[in-house]
Design a protein around this motif. Sequence first.
Motif, PDB file in Angstrom:
ATOM      1  N   ILE A 188     -49.032  66.042   1.223  1.00 21.11           N
ATOM      2  CA  ILE A 188     -50.097  65.693   0.281  1.00 21.11           C
ATOM      3  C   ILE A 188     -49.406  65.352  -1.034  1.00 21.11           C
ATOM      4  CG2 ILE A 188     -52.205  66.439  -0.877  1.00 21.11           C
ATOM      5  CD1 ILE A 188     -52.513  68.559   1.338  1.00 21.11           C
ATOM      6  N   THR A 189     -49.375  64.072  -1.380  1.00 20.92           N
ATOM      7  CA  THR A 189     -48.617  63.668  -2.567  1.00 20.92           C
ATOM      8  C   THR A 189     -49.473  63.602  -3.825  1.00 20.92           C
ATOM      9  OG1 THR A 189     -48.946  61.353  -1.944  1.00 20.92           O
ATOM     10  CG2 THR A 189     -46.895  62.397  -1.246  1.00 20.92           C
ATOM     11  N   ASN A 190     -50.793  63.599  -3.646  1.00 23.03           N
ATOM     12  CA  ASN A 190     -51.660  63.554  -4.823  1.00 23.03           C
ATOM     13  C   ASN A 190     -53.070  63.956  -4.398  1.00 23.03           C
ATOM     14  OD1 ASN A 190     -52.379  63.168  -7.490  1.00 23.03           O
ATOM     15  ND2 ASN A 190     -52.734  60.980  -7.267  1.00 23.03           N
ATOM     16  N   ALA A 191     -53.834  64.420  -5.352  1.00 28.47           N
ATOM     17  CA  ALA A 191     -55.244  64.717  -5.117  1.00 28.47           C
ATOM     18  C   ALA A 191     -56.015  64.278  -6.355  1.00 28.47           C
ATOM     19  CB  ALA A 191     -55.469  66.194  -4.849  1.00 28.47           C
ATOM     20  N   GLN A 192     -56.959  63.390  -6.152  1.00 30.69           N
ATOM     21  CA  GLN A 192     -57.789  62.896  -7.249  1.00 30.69           C
ATOM     22  C   GLN A 192     -59.052  63.750  -7.297  1.00 30.69           C
ATOM     23  OE1 GLN A 192     -58.187  58.838  -5.993  1.00 30.69           O
ATOM     24  NE2 GLN A 192     -56.156  58.256  -6.731  1.00 30.69           N
ATOM     25  N   SER A 209     -49.935  64.420  16.034  1.00 27.03           N
ATOM     26  CA  SER A 209     -48.895  64.027  16.983  1.00 27.03           C
ATOM     27  C   SER A 209     -47.832  65.094  17.181  1.00 27.03           C
ATOM     28  CB  SER A 209     -48.219  62.727  16.534  1.00 27.03           C
ATOM     29  OG  SER A 209     -47.399  62.957  15.402  1.00 27.03           O
ATOM     30  N   ASN A 210     -47.641  65.962  16.170  1.00 26.21           N
ATOM     31  CA  ASN A 210     -46.551  66.940  16.298  1.00 26.21           C
ATOM     32  C   ASN A 210     -46.894  68.323  15.752  1.00 26.21           C
ATOM     33  OD1 ASN A 210     -46.399  66.581  13.500  1.00 26.21           O
ATOM     34  ND2 ASN A 210     -44.727  65.110  13.650  1.00 26.21           N
ATOM     35  N   GLY A 211     -48.106  68.491  15.238  1.00 26.86           N
ATOM     36  CA  GLY A 211     -48.516  69.802  14.764  1.00 26.86           C
ATOM     37  C   GLY A 211     -48.006  70.175  13.386  1.00 26.86           C
ATOM     38  N   GLN A 212     -47.239  69.295  12.735  1.00 24.52           N
ATOM     39  CA  GLN A 212     -46.770  69.613  11.382  1.00 24.52           C
ATOM     40  C   GLN A 212     -47.964  69.703  10.437  1.00 24.52           C
ATOM     41  OE1 GLN A 212     -43.954  66.510  10.422  1.00 24.52           O
ATOM     42  NE2 GLN A 212     -42.255  67.626  11.310  1.00 24.52           N
ATOM     43  N   THR A 213     -47.807  70.535   9.408  1.00 24.68           N
ATOM     44  CA  THR A 213     -48.913  70.758   8.486  1.00 24.68           C
ATOM     45  C   THR A 213     -48.475  70.573   7.037  1.00 24.68           C
ATOM     46  OG1 THR A 213     -48.487  73.140   8.335  1.00 24.68           O
ATOM     47  CG2 THR A 213     -50.013  72.387  10.064  1.00 24.68           C
ATOM     48  N   ALA A 214     -49.465  70.296   6.207  1.00 32.58           N
ATOM     49  CA  ALA A 214     -49.293  70.301   4.753  1.00 32.58           C
ATOM     50  C   ALA A 214     -50.519  70.989   4.176  1.00 32.58           C
ATOM     51  CB  ALA A 214     -49.166  68.877   4.212  1.00 32.58           C
ATOM     52  N   THR A 215     -50.325  71.764   3.121  1.00 33.64           N
ATOM     53  CA  THR A 215     -51.428  72.522   2.547  1.00 33.64           C
ATOM     54  C   THR A 215     -51.559  72.235   1.057  1.00 33.64           C
ATOM     55  OG1 THR A 215     -50.010  74.438   2.109  1.00 33.64           O
ATOM     56  CG2 THR A 215     -51.173  74.386   4.238  1.00 33.64           C
ATOM     57  N   GLY A 216     -52.758  72.462   0.560  1.00 26.57           N
ATOM     58  CA  GLY A 216     -52.998  72.300  -0.867  1.00 26.57           C
ATOM     59  C   GLY A 216     -54.184  73.132  -1.299  1.00 26.57           C
ATOM     60  N   GLN A 217     -54.239  73.429  -2.589  1.00 21.94           N
ATOM     61  CA  GLN A 217     -55.369  74.171  -3.161  1.00 21.94           C
ATOM     62  C   GLN A 217     -55.738  73.514  -4.482  1.00 21.94           C
ATOM     63  OE1 GLN A 217     -55.751  78.554  -2.800  1.00 21.94           O
ATOM     64  NE2 GLN A 217     -55.676  78.577  -5.028  1.00 21.94           N
ATOM     65  N   TYR A 218     -57.037  73.300  -4.678  1.00 27.19           N
ATOM     66  CA  TYR A 218     -57.498  72.511  -5.809  1.00 27.19           C
ATOM     67  C   TYR A 218     -58.709  73.168  -6.455  1.00 27.19           C
ATOM     68  CZ  TYR A 218     -54.583  69.471  -3.105  1.00 27.19           C
ATOM     69  OH  TYR A 218     -53.518  68.990  -2.383  1.00 27.19           O
TER      70      TYR A 218
END
Length: 195
Positions: free
Chosen positions: A84-88, A143-152
Amino acid sequence: YTVTSPQALAIAGTVVPVTMGNNGAVSLTVSGGTPGYTYLWNNGSTSSSISNLAQGTYCVSVTDQQTCVATNCFVVPGPAPVAITNAQIQNVRCSGQNTGSIALVITGGSGQFTYNWLPNVGNTATVTQLAAGTYAVTVVDMSNGQTATGQYVVASAPPITVTPVIAASTTGTNGSVALTVTGGTPGFTYVWNTG
């Protein structure tokens, strides 16, 4: 008499990285030796190009018409890890409303993701009609189960408070009211009952 030898057998290749699923590929360009090449890959393929590949290393042996053999290996890379490179974030415009939103910008990964929001406000990269509060998301690459997390945090403008300053009329027609407005989002408009 002159005895000549062909150029050495050489193998070059063009690699197509995996972007989703098993869509990698390797295409060979063979030079030298005596044409009439045969191919044997470590995945059992016998063609000059292989496709539908997962991330990994693929080795090939090429044999020319004179049974000279050359080998080479090619690394088919996978996609960059999902991130997650950005969150607007759109904050709530008026206190107590559900007008907030969060729009995620995702890079890397396969392009096929699931979105798990807490609290459960949707299953897409953009969620709307949010009240003020804290929202967490886990993005899963299918496709591979990798995850990214974020809190806003979606904030809310504070409630509008109006404080009047009244000047009494001394002649019956020269009274006034001046307002001090706090909270809300500046850019106020005013409608009086006198028009």
